[in-house]
Write an enzyme that holds these catalytic residues in place. Sequence first.
Site, mmCIF file in Angstrom:
data_model
loop_
_atom_site.group_PDB
_atom_site.id
_atom_site.type_symbol
_atom_site.label_atom_id
_atom_site.label_comp_id
_atom_site.label_asym_id
_atom_site.label_seq_id
_atom_site.Cartn_x
_atom_site.Cartn_y
_atom_site.Cartn_z
ATOM 1 N N SER A 142 44.469 58.531 58.829
ATOM 2 C CA SER A 142 43.322 57.745 57.969
ATOM 3 C C SER A 142 43.003 58.464 56.738
ATOM 4 O O SER A 142 43.187 57.853 55.451
ATOM 5 C CB SER A 142 42.148 57.468 58.919
ATOM 6 O OG SER A 142 42.140 56.460 59.865
ATOM 7 N N GLU A 143 42.810 59.800 56.728
ATOM 8 C CA GLU A 143 42.496 60.594 55.484
ATOM 9 C C GLU A 143 42.882 62.104 55.802
ATOM 10 O O GLU A 143 43.165 62.548 56.793
ATOM 11 C CB GLU A 143 41.133 60.769 55.110
ATOM 12 C CG GLU A 143 40.777 59.873 54.096
ATOM 13 C CD GLU A 143 40.181 58.304 54.726
ATOM 14 O OE1 GLU A 143 40.373 57.452 53.956
ATOM 15 O OE2 GLU A 143 39.911 58.281 56.025
ATOM 16 N N THR A 144 43.349 62.423 54.887
ATOM 17 C CA THR A 144 43.825 63.835 54.780
ATOM 18 C C THR A 144 42.748 64.624 53.688
ATOM 19 O O THR A 144 42.724 64.046 52.467
ATOM 20 C CB THR A 144 45.135 64.322 54.153
ATOM 21 O OG1 THR A 144 45.937 63.796 55.154
ATOM 22 C CG2 THR A 144 45.251 65.736 54.018
ATOM 23 N N TRP A 153 40.585 47.583 56.521
ATOM 24 C CA TRP A 153 40.934 48.267 54.942
ATOM 25 C C TRP A 153 42.320 47.953 54.639
ATOM 26 O O TRP A 153 43.024 49.169 54.323
ATOM 27 C CB TRP A 153 40.482 49.803 54.863
ATOM 28 C CG TRP A 153 40.997 50.782 55.592
ATOM 29 C CD1 TRP A 153 41.459 50.721 56.747
ATOM 30 C CD2 TRP A 153 41.066 52.070 55.303
ATOM 31 N NE1 TRP A 153 41.717 51.961 57.165
ATOM 32 C CE2 TRP A 153 41.612 52.718 56.349
ATOM 33 C CE3 TRP A 153 40.720 52.778 54.149
ATOM 34 C CZ2 TRP A 153 41.952 54.375 56.304
ATOM 35 C CZ3 TRP A 153 40.789 54.249 54.064
ATOM 36 C CH2 TRP A 153 41.364 54.899 55.014
ATOM 37 N N HIS A 181 34.345 60.630 58.051
ATOM 38 C CA HIS A 181 35.004 61.522 59.377
ATOM 39 C C HIS A 181 35.993 62.667 58.886
ATOM 40 O O HIS A 181 35.513 63.636 59.409
ATOM 41 C CB HIS A 181 35.792 60.301 60.023
ATOM 42 C CG HIS A 181 37.248 60.406 59.636
ATOM 43 N ND1 HIS A 181 37.707 59.587 58.784
ATOM 44 C CD2 HIS A 181 38.664 60.901 60.050
ATOM 45 C CE1 HIS A 181 38.933 59.312 58.441
ATOM 46 N NE2 HIS A 181 39.529 60.435 59.449
#
Length: 259
Positions: A41-43, A191, A70
């Site tokens: 989802s994210e870095t 999203w 998060h």
Amino acid sequence: MHQIDAFTHERFKGNSAAVVPLERWLSDAQMQAVAMENNLSETAFLLREPDGAFHVRWFSPLTEIDFCGHATLASAFVLLDQGMASAPLTFRAAAVGDISVAQLDDGRLEMNFPNREPERVENPPAALLEGLSVVPRAVLRNGQAWFAVYEDEDQVRRSMPDLAALKSLAPLDVVITAPGREQDFVSRYFWPANGGDEDPVTGSIHAGLAPYWAKRLGKSSLVALQASRRSGLLYCRVEGERVFVAGHAVRYLQGTIEI
């Protein structure tokens, strides 16, 4: 690089984030390439500033993200676990300013967010209503997402949205929410324009969800469940213009990237 499961104390639950502490910034293209390779989802990329704060930038596999909870929780976990800093921590982001993170007695990490309470919308866009499998009771929005409010938890869990329709709502994402059976409220977050189909646990959107449910339920401290397949618990409290969102985190891996 560290990969952390956030908003859970169980490995393989919550939401995974990669955390990359830096000595100097990589190029935007390199950071986006790493995030795409990770396919999480994210870095989060961190660089310590002279005043001790950590400048943070968040990248999904598709684009740079303005606000991510998060991955901030995961970043705080890494800095404290590795002895790189001590609590309280300050993260600095261009779009949301400084985010402080405290360590609670039970091991949870608590993030201090700006209050991003959504406003009710009387005439929501047709693409939103077409994209939702169940017509919501109410629709609201803030600068991050459309909020679709339902009557009960089962409607949220059973929802099968048309992601192509929701993608047309870019740059806004979509969160669906309802009162919870065991928690104060539940949600799911979609999203497709900014990161993927469904985000497992979305800390940032609780800066909007918590104020909404605090007013509706008449309480300032709430426990929230994000009801994705991985699921995650978030402990929220609302104090005026600030929203505090806390959770646990657990390590999955530590490794080295070659660029």
